[in-house]
Structure formats: structure tokens, C-alpha cells
Scaffold this motif. Structure first.
Motif, PDB file in Angstrom:
ATOM      1  N   ARG A  62      31.248  31.231  43.204  1.00 44.73           N
ATOM      2  CA  ARG A  62      31.875  32.128  42.224  1.00 44.73           C
ATOM      3  C   ARG A  62      33.380  31.909  42.159  1.00 44.73           C
ATOM      4  O   ARG A  62      33.997  31.943  41.086  1.00 44.73           O
ATOM      5  CB  ARG A  62      31.555  33.576  42.569  1.00 44.73           C
ATOM      6  CG  ARG A  62      30.103  33.924  42.278  1.00 44.73           C
ATOM      7  CD  ARG A  62      29.484  34.838  43.304  1.00 44.73           C
ATOM      8  NE  ARG A  62      29.934  36.217  43.211  1.00 44.73           N
ATOM      9  CZ  ARG A  62      29.472  37.192  43.995  1.00 44.73           C
ATOM     10  NH1 ARG A  62      28.552  36.910  44.918  1.00 44.73           N
ATOM     11  NH2 ARG A  62      29.905  38.422  43.860  1.00 44.73           N
TER      12      ARG A  62
ATOM     13  N   ARG B 273      33.981  28.716  40.294  1.00 44.24           N
ATOM     14  CA  ARG B 273      33.753  28.886  38.849  1.00 44.24           C
ATOM     15  C   ARG B 273      35.013  29.371  38.156  1.00 44.24           C
ATOM     16  O   ARG B 273      35.387  28.860  37.098  1.00 44.24           O
ATOM     17  CB  ARG B 273      32.607  29.871  38.629  1.00 44.24           C
ATOM     18  CG  ARG B 273      32.225  30.046  37.160  1.00 44.24           C
ATOM     19  CD  ARG B 273      31.345  31.264  36.987  1.00 44.24           C
ATOM     20  NE  ARG B 273      30.248  31.260  37.940  1.00 44.24           N
ATOM     21  CZ  ARG B 273      29.610  32.345  38.341  1.00 44.24           C
ATOM     22  NH1 ARG B 273      29.961  33.530  37.851  1.00 44.24           N
ATOM     23  NH2 ARG B 273      28.631  32.276  39.210  1.00 44.24           N
ATOM     24  N   PHE B 274      35.699  30.344  38.756  1.00 43.11           N
ATOM     25  CA  PHE B 274      36.942  30.836  38.157  1.00 43.11           C
ATOM     26  C   PHE B 274      38.034  29.772  38.212  1.00 43.11           C
ATOM     27  O   PHE B 274      38.851  29.664  37.288  1.00 43.11           O
ATOM     28  CB  PHE B 274      37.395  32.111  38.866  1.00 43.11           C
ATOM     29  CG  PHE B 274      36.640  33.340  38.447  1.00 43.11           C
ATOM     30  CD1 PHE B 274      36.946  33.985  37.263  1.00 43.11           C
ATOM     31  CD2 PHE B 274      35.620  33.843  39.238  1.00 43.11           C
ATOM     32  CE1 PHE B 274      36.255  35.127  36.866  1.00 43.11           C
ATOM     33  CE2 PHE B 274      34.920  34.981  38.851  1.00 43.11           C
ATOM     34  CZ  PHE B 274      35.225  35.622  37.658  1.00 43.11           C
TER      35      PHE B 274
ATOM     36  N   GLU C 219      29.991  40.106  37.552  1.00 41.08           N
ATOM     37  CA  GLU C 219      30.311  40.404  38.953  1.00 41.08           C
ATOM     38  C   GLU C 219      30.239  41.906  39.222  1.00 41.08           C
ATOM     39  O   GLU C 219      29.781  42.337  40.280  1.00 41.08           O
ATOM     40  CB  GLU C 219      31.702  39.870  39.290  1.00 41.08           C
ATOM     41  CG  GLU C 219      31.838  38.355  39.220  1.00 41.08           C
ATOM     42  CD  GLU C 219      30.897  37.644  40.163  1.00 41.08           C
ATOM     43  OE1 GLU C 219      30.613  38.189  41.247  1.00 41.08           O
ATOM     44  OE2 GLU C 219      30.428  36.552  39.813  1.00 41.08           O
ATOM     45  N   LEU C 220      30.697  42.716  38.253  1.00 40.50           N
ATOM     46  CA  LEU C 220      30.609  44.172  38.422  1.00 40.50           C
ATOM     47  C   LEU C 220      29.153  44.633  38.500  1.00 40.50           C
ATOM     48  O   LEU C 220      28.791  45.465  39.345  1.00 40.50           O
ATOM     49  CB  LEU C 220      31.314  44.872  37.257  1.00 40.50           C
ATOM     50  CG  LEU C 220      32.846  44.882  37.273  1.00 40.50           C
ATOM     51  CD1 LEU C 220      33.379  45.594  36.030  1.00 40.50           C
ATOM     52  CD2 LEU C 220      33.375  45.561  38.522  1.00 40.50           C
TER      53      LEU C 220
ATOM     54  N   SER D 173      32.328  37.008  32.796  1.00 37.95           N
ATOM     55  CA  SER D 173      32.125  36.734  34.226  1.00 37.95           C
ATOM     56  C   SER D 173      32.486  37.952  35.066  1.00 37.95           C
ATOM     57  O   SER D 173      31.787  38.285  36.034  1.00 37.95           O
ATOM     58  CB  SER D 173      32.971  35.530  34.657  1.00 37.95           C
ATOM     59  OG  SER D 173      32.582  34.365  33.967  1.00 37.95           O
ATOM     60  N   PHE D 174      33.576  38.626  34.692  1.00 37.13           N
ATOM     61  CA  PHE D 174      33.979  39.832  35.413  1.00 37.13           C
ATOM     62  C   PHE D 174      32.923  40.924  35.270  1.00 37.13           C
ATOM     63  O   PHE D 174      32.616  41.646  36.228  1.00 37.13           O
ATOM     64  CB  PHE D 174      35.327  40.315  34.872  1.00 37.13           C
ATOM     65  CG  PHE D 174      35.887  41.490  35.611  1.00 37.13           C
ATOM     66  CD1 PHE D 174      36.348  41.366  36.915  1.00 37.13           C
ATOM     67  CD2 PHE D 174      35.950  42.740  35.014  1.00 37.13           C
ATOM     68  CE1 PHE D 174      36.861  42.455  37.599  1.00 37.13           C
ATOM     69  CE2 PHE D 174      36.450  43.837  35.690  1.00 37.13           C
ATOM     70  CZ  PHE D 174      36.910  43.689  36.989  1.00 37.13           C
ATOM     71  N   THR D 175      32.332  41.027  34.082  1.00 40.96           N
ATOM     72  CA  THR D 175      31.268  42.022  33.860  1.00 40.96           C
ATOM     73  C   THR D 175      30.042  41.713  34.705  1.00 40.96           C
ATOM     74  O   THR D 175      29.430  42.614  35.304  1.00 40.96           O
ATOM     75  CB  THR D 175      30.886  42.059  32.375  1.00 40.96           C
ATOM     76  OG1 THR D 175      32.053  42.342  31.594  1.00 40.96           O
ATOM     77  CG2 THR D 175      29.837  43.127  32.113  1.00 40.96           C
TER      78      THR D 175
ATOM     79  N   ILE E 191      36.238  34.963  31.032  1.00 38.46           N
ATOM     80  CA  ILE E 191      36.711  35.837  32.102  1.00 38.46           C
ATOM     81  C   ILE E 191      36.123  37.238  31.938  1.00 38.46           C
ATOM     82  O   ILE E 191      35.669  37.858  32.914  1.00 38.46           O
ATOM     83  CB  ILE E 191      38.245  35.879  32.114  1.00 38.46           C
ATOM     84  CG1 ILE E 191      38.794  34.513  32.525  1.00 38.46           C
ATOM     85  CG2 ILE E 191      38.748  36.958  33.069  1.00 38.46           C
ATOM     86  CD1 ILE E 191      40.301  34.410  32.446  1.00 38.46           C
ATOM     87  N   LEU E 192      36.103  37.754  30.689  1.00 38.70           N
ATOM     88  CA  LEU E 192      35.544  39.089  30.454  1.00 38.70           C
ATOM     89  C   LEU E 192      34.073  39.154  30.849  1.00 38.70           C
ATOM     90  O   LEU E 192      33.644  40.081  31.549  1.00 38.70           O
ATOM     91  CB  LEU E 192      35.722  39.470  28.991  1.00 38.70           C
ATOM     92  CG  LEU E 192      37.132  39.893  28.548  1.00 38.70           C
ATOM     93  CD1 LEU E 192      37.159  40.139  27.040  1.00 38.70           C
ATOM     94  CD2 LEU E 192      37.566  41.143  29.290  1.00 38.70           C
TER      95      LEU E 192
ATOM     96  N   GLU F 112      27.650  43.611  41.917  1.00 37.18           N
ATOM     97  CA  GLU F 112      28.119  44.439  43.026  1.00 37.18           C
ATOM     98  C   GLU F 112      27.515  45.842  42.945  1.00 37.18           C
ATOM     99  O   GLU F 112      27.142  46.430  43.958  1.00 37.18           O
ATOM    100  CB  GLU F 112      29.641  44.507  43.001  1.00 37.18           C
ATOM    101  CG  GLU F 112      30.261  45.125  44.232  1.00 37.18           C
ATOM    102  CD  GLU F 112      30.072  44.287  45.482  1.00 37.18           C
ATOM    103  OE1 GLU F 112      30.240  44.837  46.595  1.00 37.18           O
ATOM    104  OE2 GLU F 112      29.719  43.091  45.356  1.00 37.18           O
TER     105      GLU F 112
END
Length: 488
Positions: free
Chosen positions: A408, A411-412, A345-346, A341-343, A338-339, A349
């Protein structure tokens, strides 16, 4: 509702001013022409029409060449022939005249006439035709749509001179009325599909439709599904290829993105470039895309399930290597995934919103530095960085940018399912998505067409792309009237 036009020009001007309210950009230029000095008034929007052009091509010819002494029912139609080189329409509806005025046309009112002339003197500026930015190809046409509907329909006519190609224009929007065009081939498209699209567009009651994305969301079948049900494109060649298969396209004034419907899941994985190169290369690339889609959805979840619940399914040496790399990591695999994947995505964007040169630098340097720093700080394992980076890379192989958002989200979903139930959760997530896709329909067509409800002959252009010489008929599941594509 139709509103008649008074013959008294003073009353007409007063009425138009009441429509315009306090808008100072509405210009009223009064003048007279003819031996008996007939009164007339040109009304236009400042900035959308140039007065010098109006003076040279409309006012001067009327004052110098016309000898009209009396205004009758045939005055305006005969007067319209005076303006050589300027397209004009004779209108007898005041509401329509006001609508044309705010669309950039100059409106000519003549005293004693119950009609007006709408003069096409627009001065809108548009960018030149250039290569599409969202659908870049190595081989293929370098022409994309722009923000002008007339130019876009002309691009379609330039590529297809079939007289059966129909471009049907409709008005959309209640306050800001805009022109939209429905494009289809008369002797191929299913009439029921065309009627269905027109009826859904007629039900749209919004003040303004600034982009085709509004139309897409308002006429789609399922508003809950995360999967796009209408395809969008900037490429005229893609629109022509689609309508020749019995589909319908929607173009809107003010946007370069056209809609294509109905859409299937396999269409999301196809690129126009697949048909511009040999079938062996196209088939290899398509199979690569399908493998990449499976990787970007299920690879992080599969890693979490194997490491957290089923390490016995891994080879002993691999299991020991993974355990050694995670020895000093304080978080479970799901938190790592999660960490990271979130990075990712940031960074994605941020790269989109920043200027192009800076965005590319941020994406490259940010990914390398953050990943390396996270591994050295023992926040995540090196293998997790590789897996998340591989899934992000596989996500970019999808030809359609809109398709990357459902991938995406899935995936989550796969990550959380695997973290809760292991491989069983991953399998249940896969079956849930599969059942949803099997029941999803778009404009009466199965979303899984032609995989589910198709004869075997239509599978030649799904997961693989066989030689074009074998495409002798159009897809049989499209409910089209003319199946023949090639001669014997």
C-alpha cells in the motif's frame, strides 16, 4: 544477581513482604508440620493459585505423613518427593523465588532451610486450540498456536518427534520477565545463525515484551525499511517446515504468533497450502500472486502516467473512451486516485475494527455506495473506480497480512512518481524499490534469496513450485549443515 535465602522463616517472610510491598493479592499462609512442629509458610498470588488445592495436595500430606524432626540440607529435596502429581523445583535464590511467585507458582518456605520449593500450581486459563484466523487454508491442518508457551511447544513436538529438534527457553524483559523459546533443528541449522539470534535477544532491555512484534522490531537488521524482515505465523506446520529448512523460530509466552527467520521476499509469497496440493495448481496460484502484487503497486500509477503524460501510447479508441469518461470530472487523475485509494483504506480499517458481521457489511455496502455516488457526482471517473477496486482486490491475494502494508505504501509512491514524471517516474520508482531489495539483508542473508545468490536448483520453489519429488535437497543458500532432504 543471586540472593541467598535465610534459614530463619520470620526473616524470610519479612523479606518477601518487603518485595511484595502493599500488594494485597499476595497471600501468606503459615502452618506447622512434623512431631517437633516445624514452621512453614506457603506464599502465593490470589487468583493464580487455588488454596483448596494447596490445602489438599500440599499442607495436609505434610502434616499427616511427614515425621521430620530436624531440618537439614537434604530436607527440601526429599520433601519435594512428597507431592505426587505436582511438579516442583528446589531453589536457593530469593530473586528467582520471587520471580516464580509472580509467575503464578506457590512458594513453600520451611524454617531452618536455606532453600525453597516452587510448586507448579498455576491456574492460568487459556483458550482451546483452534483454527488460525490470519492464515486460513482450504486444505491443511486446522491447528493454530494459542497464548500458552508450553502448549505451543507441545504442538511442535506433536508434529515433529525428531530428537534433534531443540526448544531452547530464554527469559526476556527486565521488569515483567517472560519465557521465550528458540526452536531449531540441531543438525540442520547454522550454529552462527542460532548464536546471532540469541545475542540479539540478549541485548533487548525493555520493561515488558507483550508480543513477538516487539522482538521482531528490536532484532531486525534495518529499522528504516518498509518491508518485513521476519516472518510471523500462527501455524505449527509452517514453523516445522521452516526449521527443517535450517531456519530458526521464536515463540513467546502470551501470544499465538511465532517468528520465523531469516525471511526472504519469496517466502512472503508462499502459502503452506502450496505444498498440500498438486504442483500445477500451486504454480498457477503463485504466478497469480506475483501478477497481483505488480497490479496493486503499479496499476494506478500506470493509468495516471498514460492519461496525463503519454496518451499517445494508448490505442485511439481507448484514449477517446477515457477522455469521454473524464469529460465532466473536475480533478486530475492523481487527485482521483488519491481520493479513491484513501476511501478504500478507510473502509478497510473500519471493517477490521468493527464487529465481524458489521465490518463485512460496511466494507461491501460502503464500497458500492460510495463508488457509485462518486461517479454520479462526477467527482471521479468510472474507470478510476474500477482500477482502484482492482488494486485493492489484488492486495488481498498476498498470503502474508504484513506484506500488504508495504504494498500500500509503494502504491502511493508509484502514484506520486507517475503524477510528477509520468512513465519515467514510474520506472524510477520501480528501480528504487528493486535496488533497495537487492541491498537489504536479514541475519546475513540476501532478502532476494534465492533469486540473486542461489544456484539454479533452488529456483524450483520460488516463482513456481515444481513437483515435491524433485525437492531432494534443502536450499543451498541457507548455510545449513545437512542438505539432504530425500533419499535417492
Amino acid at each position: 544477581m543471586k540472593s541467598r535465602i535465610e534459614q530463619d522463616i520470620a526473616s524470610v517472610i519479612k523479606r518477601v513482604k518487603s518485595f511484595a510491598g502493599r500488594s494485597d493479592d499476595i497471600v501468606f499462609h503459615s502452618f506447622s508440620f512434623g512431631p517437633s512442629t516445624i514452621s512453614a509458610c506457603l506464599v502465593y498470588v490470589e487468583g493464580l493459585t487455588e488454596f483448596e488445592m494447596l490445602s489438599k495436595q500440599i499442607i495436609s500430606p505434610m502434616q499427616k505423613e511427614l515425621d521430620i524432626t530436624e531440618v537439614g540440607s537434604t530436607t527440601l529435596p526429599s520433601l519435594s518427593k512428597t507431592f505426587f502429581g505436582i511438579q516442583n523445583d528446589v531453589l536457593d535464590d530469593m530473586n528467582l523465588a520471587i520471580e516464580q511467585l509472580y509467575s503464578g507458582k506457590a512458594i513453600l518456605f520451611v524454617d531452618g532451610a536455606a532453600q525453597v520449593l516452587a510448586l507448579h500450581t498455576n491456574l492460568f486459563q487459556f483458550r482451546e486450540v483452534e483454527e488460525p484466523q490470519s492464515e486460513v487454508l482450504v486444505r491443511g491442518p486446522r491447528i493454530g498456536f494459542i497464548e500458552n508457551l508450553e502448549k505451543n511447544t507441545a504442538l511442535l513436538r506433536e508434529r515433529a518427534n525428531d530428537p534433534n529438534l531443540v526448544i531452547q527457553k530464554v527469559s526476556i524483559g527486565t521488569r515483567n520477565k517472560k519465557s521465550a523459546a528458540l526452536v531449531y533443528v540441531r543438525d540442520i541449522a547454522d550454529p552462527k545463525l542460532v548464536e546471532d539470534v540469541l545475542s540479539r535477544m540478549a541485548e533487548i532491555k525493555m520493561d515488558d515484551i507483550p508480543e513477538t512484534g516487539y522482538i521482531e522490531q528490536l532484532i531486525e537488521d534495518s529499522h528504516i525499511s518498509i518491508f518485513p524482515q521476519i516472518q510471523n505465523t500462527e501455524r505449527p506446520d509452517r514453523v516445522i517446515a521452516s526449521v527443517l529448512e535450517g531456519k530458526v523460530s521464536i515463540l513467546l509466552d502470551g501470544t499465538p504468533f511465532a517468528l520465523i527467520l531469516p525471511m526472504t521476499l519469496t517466502a512472503l509469497m508462499q502459502s503452506p497450502e502450496d505444498y498440500y496440493q498438486r504442483w500445477t495448481s500451486a504454480t498457477l496460484l503463485r504466478l497469480l500472486r506475483y501478477i497481483a502484487v505488480l497490479l496493486t503497486i503499479f496499476l494506478p500509477g500506470l493509468y495516471i502516467a498514460l492519461v496525463s503524460y503519454h496518451p499517445g501510447l494508448l490505442p485511439t479508441r481507448m484514449a477517446l473512451t477515457i477522455a469521454g469518461s473524464r469529460q465532466n470530472v473536475p480533478f486530475p487523475p492523481v487527485v482521483e486516485a488519491i481520493l479513491m485509494s484513501f476511501t478504500i483504506e478507510l473502509l478497510r480499517e473500519a471493517g477490521l475494527r468493527l464487529p465481524r458481521a458489521i465490518g463485512q457489511t460496511i466494507g461491501l455496502i460502503g464500497g458500492v455506495i460510495i463508488g457509485q455516488a462518486a461517479v454520479q457526482a462526477n467527482i471521479v471517473s468510472a474507470l478510476m473506480v474500477i482500477i482502484v477496486s482492482l488494486t485493492a482486490l489484488a492486495d488481498f491475494t498476498a498470503p502474508s497480512y504484513d506484506f500488504s502494508f508495504p504494498l500500500r505504501i509503494l502504491r502511493f509512491m508509484a502514484i506520486f512518481s507517475s503524477a510528477l514524471f509520468g512513465l519515467y517516474g514510474l520506472i524510477m520508482c520501480y528501480l528504487f524499490v528493486l535496488c533497495h531489495l537487492m541491498q537489504l539483508k536479514t541475519f546475513g542473508f540476501d532478502y532476494f534469496t534465492p533469486v540473486l545468490s542461489s544456484p539454479f536448483s533452488d529456483l524450483k520453489d520460488t516463482y513456481v513450485r515444481l513437483p515435491i519429488g524433485l525437492f531432494k535437497s534443502r536450499p543451498k543458500t541457507a548455510k545449513i549443515k545437512n542438505l539432504k532432504r530425500q533419499g535417492d
